[in-house]
Design an enzyme around this catalytic site. Structure first.
Site, PDB file in Angstrom:
ATOM      1  N   THR A 118      95.728  48.975 -12.099  1.00  0.00           N
ATOM      2  CA  THR A 118      94.690  49.688 -11.342  1.00  0.00           C
ATOM      3  C   THR A 118      95.358  50.832 -10.589  1.00  0.00           C
ATOM      4  OG1 THR A 118      93.442  47.660 -11.152  1.00  0.00           O
ATOM      5  CG2 THR A 118      92.891  49.418  -9.588  1.00  0.00           C
ATOM      6  N   GLU A 146      91.517  46.628 -16.450  1.00  0.00           N
ATOM      7  CA  GLU A 146      91.289  45.193 -16.724  1.00  0.00           C
ATOM      8  C   GLU A 146      90.253  44.656 -15.749  1.00  0.00           C
ATOM      9  OE1 GLU A 146      92.224  42.657 -14.560  1.00  0.00           O
ATOM     10  OE2 GLU A 146      93.181  43.910 -13.042  1.00  0.00           O
ATOM     11  N   PHE A 147      89.523  43.655 -16.217  1.00  0.00           N
ATOM     12  CA  PHE A 147      88.497  43.026 -15.360  1.00  0.00           C
ATOM     13  C   PHE A 147      88.700  41.515 -15.338  1.00  0.00           C
ATOM     14  CE2 PHE A 147      86.665  46.950 -17.135  1.00  0.00           C
ATOM     15  CZ  PHE A 147      86.351  47.630 -15.960  1.00  0.00           C
ATOM     16  N   ASN A 206      84.992  46.461  -8.734  1.00  0.00           N
ATOM     17  CA  ASN A 206      85.539  45.532  -7.733  1.00  0.00           C
ATOM     18  C   ASN A 206      84.894  45.749  -6.369  1.00  0.00           C
ATOM     19  OD1 ASN A 206      87.160  44.066  -9.358  1.00  0.00           O
ATOM     20  ND2 ASN A 206      89.102  44.758  -8.512  1.00  0.00           N
ATOM     21  N   ALA A 250      78.070  32.886   0.256  1.00  0.00           N
ATOM     22  CA  ALA A 250      78.528  33.226   1.608  1.00  0.00           C
ATOM     23  C   ALA A 250      79.714  32.339   1.946  1.00  0.00           C
ATOM     24  CB  ALA A 250      77.394  33.008   2.592  1.00  0.00           C
ATOM     25  N   GLY A 251      80.605  32.856   2.780  1.00  0.00           N
ATOM     26  CA  GLY A 251      81.770  32.069   3.152  1.00  0.00           C
ATOM     27  C   GLY A 251      82.700  32.849   4.048  1.00  0.00           C
ATOM     28  N   CYS A 258      93.264  41.581  -5.424  1.00  0.00           N
ATOM     29  CA  CYS A 258      92.491  42.710  -5.960  1.00  0.00           C
ATOM     30  C   CYS A 258      91.489  43.292  -4.969  1.00  0.00           C
ATOM     31  CB  CYS A 258      91.765  42.269  -7.229  1.00  0.00           C
ATOM     32  SG  CYS A 258      92.903  41.556  -8.422  1.00  0.00           S
TER      33      CYS A 258
END
Ligand code: UGA
Length: 429
Positions: A118, A146-147, A206, A250-251, A258
């Site tokens: 990236t 890349e993913f 991202n 959620a958290g 990344c």
């Protein structure tokens, strides 16, 4: 085809192993220990499916820490070195330019260089100029972001959502078609763009996923104030295909190698180009606040101070089923709990060694490599990632381990109805 993969981290190693199913692949990395392990057939990464595939494709795989063993004679090079965050938030391209230098030095035939790392928008074109100025042959540079997602990297690469190629004007697609002939007939979109678009597609993807996480975390804050349940809200939102169900958990917020780096890098770029970037900034801010707010919530539960309270933190890796602790939200959470005078016991099934290297040195921070021992005698247990063994815990396990079970679930991994017998707190419900 004869291919060299430069940089055998997460992306490079998985690329090398998959491509070796169809081509002859040399893998280069400057980390000798890693190369020695790979030469012995040890996969070095704990990624589902990797060791089986590595054994299967071993006959087409060669590893070396010497670039002169790997690069000469190759028509295709993939660069997959890391581009960590530098001090000002931009991507550090030291390893990337080292790779270009090696290619320029040892490349001895016309070469297509495929960039998987990236890198900031504009780097692919600069790389092409750099190689053609410094090398002995002709280089075509293709941006191919890349993913991969840790934990699903092998399956992800076998059936990607899309393949993106940023190719310079006039360059041929032949190399790509040959390299990825094995995807033919699998209905996988091949997207060809200009190099700048390909570079931005990676960052924008991202950042959008990170934005979804910060968005749902903000909704969770509101849900708590008005008596709604964020998991019900997210589940119903996700049924709308325009929104989609993923990345709405959620958290404590996102960590890893990344999202934290890429959100800052895109924000840095937007600032540099004077493009207003309010959502990028808000995404980062919400994420930084999330573990601190959770620590405050724990402190409030105990009357404002955690002095003399033993808090067990379960799950130190940035997400479950990995030993990767980079930018784990457990770091700021633990730091804040220590500031609030807590006695912290940190547990992870396999990431303690990695975590300790960057953890604060504090006499009130201890570690336990046994789950139930960590919980024993704790005034509260905090769930910090979504590891399977934590998801499998039942209310009865907390009752068995703790005198007065109090759980703070920072990943909303349990159903409310399963925890009614204990004092259970989560995020946004
Ligand atoms: C991420 C992206 O998902 C990949 O598509 C991308 O290729 C990769 O970064 C990369 O740039 O190389 P990864 O870092 O492996 O993959 O992890 P994710 O599964 O995306 O999780 C990132 C963080 O977000 C974790 O801390 C996770 O706990 C958190 N998260 C994820 C949430 O808090 N809520 C969610 O709903 C989803």
């Amino acid at each position: 085809m004869d291919i060299v993969v430069i940089g055998l981290g997460y992306v490079g190693l998985i690329d090398a192993v998959i491509l070796a199913g169809y081509h002859q692949v040399a893998g280069y990395d400057n980390n000798r220990d890693k190369i020695q392990s790979l030469q012995k057939g040890e996969p070095v990464l704990n990624e589902p499916g990797l060791s089986t595939l590595m054994a299967k494709n071993a006959g087409h795989l060669f590893f070396s820490f010497n670039p002169s063993d790997c690069i000469p004679g190759k028509a295709v090079a993939l660069i997959a070195v890391d581009t960590p965050e530098s001090q000002n938030g931009s991507a550090d391209l030291t390893h990337f330019y080292d790779s270009l230098d090696n290619i320029a030095k040892y490349g001895d035939r016309d070469m297509t260089v495929i960039i998987r790392s990236t890198v900031p928008v504009g780097t692919n074109r600069l790389a092409q100029q750099y190689l053609n100025n410094h090398g002995h042959c002709h280089f075509t540079v293709i941006s191919h972001p890349e993913f991969l997602s840790q934990g699903q990297a092998v399956s992800g690469i076998q059936k990607p959502y899309r393949l993106v190629f940023g190719i310079p004007e006039g360059a041929s697609k032949n190399v790509i078609n040959k390299l990825y002939a094995f995807y033919r007939g699998k209905k996988i979109p091949f997207i060809y763009t200009r190099p700048e678009s390909a570079e931005l597609i990676k960052y924008a993807s991202n950042n959008f996923l990170a934005l979804k996480i910060s968005y749902i975390n903000e909704i969770a804050r509101l849900a708590e104030k008005i008596g709604a349940d964020v998991t019900e809200v997210a589940a119903a939102m996700g049924l709308d295909p325009r929104i989609g169900p993923s990345f709405l958990n959620a958290g404590l917020g996102y960590g890893g190698s990344c999202f934290p780096k890429d959100t800052k890098a895109l924000n840095w770029l937007a600032d540099k180009k004077h493009a207003p970037s309010e959502t990028l900034k808000a995404t980062i801010k919400v994420n930084q606040e999330q573990p601190l707010l959770f620590a405050e919530k724990i402190a409030t539960h105990f009357g404002g101070t955690l002095s003399g309270k033993k808090i067990a933190i379960l799950g130190l890796a940035f997400k479950g089923e990995t030993t990767d602790v980079r930018n784990s939200q457990a770091y700021p959470l633990i730091e804040r709990l220590l500031e609030l005078k807590a006695e912290v016991v940190a547990y992870d099934r396999s990431a303690i060694g990695q975590f300790r290297k960057k953890a604060p040195q504090n006499s009130r921070l201890a570690y336990s490599d046994e789950l139930f021992a960590a919980m024993k005698g704790a005034d509260a247990v905090v769930i910090a990632n979504d590891a399977r063994e934590l998801r499998n815990l039942k209310a009865a396990d907390f009752v068995a381990a703790m005198e007065k079970p109090v759980v703070f679930d920072g990943r909303n991994i349990y159903k409310l109805k399963d925890m009614i017998s204990i004092e259970y707190n989560s995020i946004g419900r």
